[in-house]
Design an enzyme around this catalytic site. Structure first.
Site, PDB file in Angstrom:
ATOM      1  N   ASP A   1       0.173   6.703  -4.022  1.00  0.00           N
ATOM      2  CA  ASP A   1      -1.044   6.387  -4.765  1.00  0.00           C
ATOM      3  C   ASP A   1      -1.400   7.489  -5.762  1.00  0.00           C
ATOM      4  OD1 ASP A   1      -1.372   4.019  -3.442  1.00  0.00           O
ATOM      5  OD2 ASP A   1      -3.033   4.677  -2.186  1.00  0.00           O
TER       6      ASP A   1
ATOM      7  N   HIS B   1       0.850  -1.181   0.000  1.00  0.00           N
ATOM      8  CA  HIS B   1       0.000   0.000   0.000  1.00  0.00           C
ATOM      9  C   HIS B   1       0.891   1.237   0.000  1.00  0.00           C
ATOM     10  CE1 HIS B   1      -4.036  -1.578   0.146  1.00  0.00           C
ATOM     11  NE2 HIS B   1      -3.696  -2.430   1.113  1.00  0.00           N
TER      12      HIS B   1
END
Length: 322
Positions: free
Chosen positions: A168, A138
């Site tokens: 991200d 992540h």
């Protein structure tokens, strides 16, 4: 006037943040985006709390201006429908681990036979090949491996997590949008599509461009919270005010710093702006000065000054500011 991506059709199989935010940007500029979701539950982002009308607010934040269908790509009928869509599309965006689309029978090698003009953007954590290709991750993991987390925080404290999802968004969303736009431009010249391999670890490392430049030039590893732009210098720093709030000063240029120093009654600090051995004392003294007024009082005090001075706003304050 038509939006620049009018006529471009995008099939988006991605979930959560990086891919959906990318396709939303394309949709905002005129692309027709069709979300391809799981038959049961759809995009996993739909269920992320908090909810409004049983839909995740995070889902709403990155999925405006899109159409949506459900397809089961594990079934032959689903594959058949998807290939028909690809034949009439320009871009495919997916965010699975490497090899998943291939195992389903709808990977890039298959889809380019269906449509050799297709632009296939694969967003992964660690790239389509290499030793980490199959590893889970992540945002925090990518930033940690990229060296960004080790540089985030104060010099006296441990590494800190970012307040936003840098890998991200900057690494996944924005680099993917750039890759797709460049591929569209290339296709305009060649008539051929291509595979865009966007690895969020690689793109996060690229965000260290200034840091790596400093390391190359000085030959010294940067220290967390102790560099020119990370809190080690008085002219580029955050200071707490009397009411427990904060203000920021970004007076890198001499003219800004000189005006700031003159206005707070410390003109002697002008000439020591970049002297390493003076920073700790200057920061300590300026902290005392700034602590004597509230944040809003300092904003008013510097309202007529051109010094790169701003209050540190909370999210609700930002949303209400002019």
């Amino acid at each position: 006037m038509d939006l620049p991506l009018k006529g471009i059709k995008v099939l988006d199989l991605s979930r959560y943040l990086p891919g959906p935010f990318c396709s939303q940007l394309l949709a905002d500029f005129g692309a027709e985006v069709i979300k391809v979701e799981e038959p049961v539950g759809g995009d996993l982002g739909r269920g992320l709390r908090p909810l409004i009308n049983d839909q995740g607010t995070l889902f709403y934040a990155v999925n405006r201006n899109k159409k949506s269908i459900t397809l089961n790509l594990r079934k032959e009928k689903g594959k058949e429908i998807f290939k028909k869509l690809v034949a009439d599309s320009d871009v495919v965006i997916e965010q699975f681990r490497p090899g998943v689309m291939g195992k389903l029978g709808v990977g890039y090698e298959v889809l380019k036979e269906v449509n050799d003009k297709i632009i296939y953007c694969a967003i992964t954590g660690y790239g389509l090949d290499g030793p980490l290709r199959d590893a889970a991750g992540h945002d925090l993991n990518y930033l940690s491996l990229a060296g960004v987390t080790s540089l985030t925080g104060t010099s006296a404290g441990p590494p800190a997590m970012s307040g936003v999802q840098i890998a991200d968004i900057a690494g996944g969303t924005l680099y993917s949008a750039i890759a797709i736009l460049l591929a569209l431009m290339s296709r305009a010249h060649t008539g051929k599509g291509q595979l865009c391999d966007v690895a969020m670890l690689d793109t996060s490392i690229s965000l260290l461009v200034y840091t790596l430049g400093e390391w190359s030039g000085l030959g010294v590893l940067p220290e967390r919270g102790n560099e020119q732009l990370t809190g080690g210098y008085a002219c580029y720093n955050i200071y707490e005010t009397k009411d427990g709030k904060n203000v920021s000063i970004g007076a890198v240029e001499t003219k800004f710093w000189a005006e700031f120093c003159s206005k707070i009654g410390r003109p002697d600090y002008i000439k020591t702006q970049w002297q390493n051995d003076k920073q700790a004392d200057m920061i300590r003294d300026i902290k005392k000065i700034i602590s004597q007024k509230t944040r809003d009082e300092w904003v008013e005090f510097f309202s007529d000054s051109d010094i790169c001075f701003t209050p540190v706003l909370t999210v609700d304050e930002m949303s209400e500011s002019a």
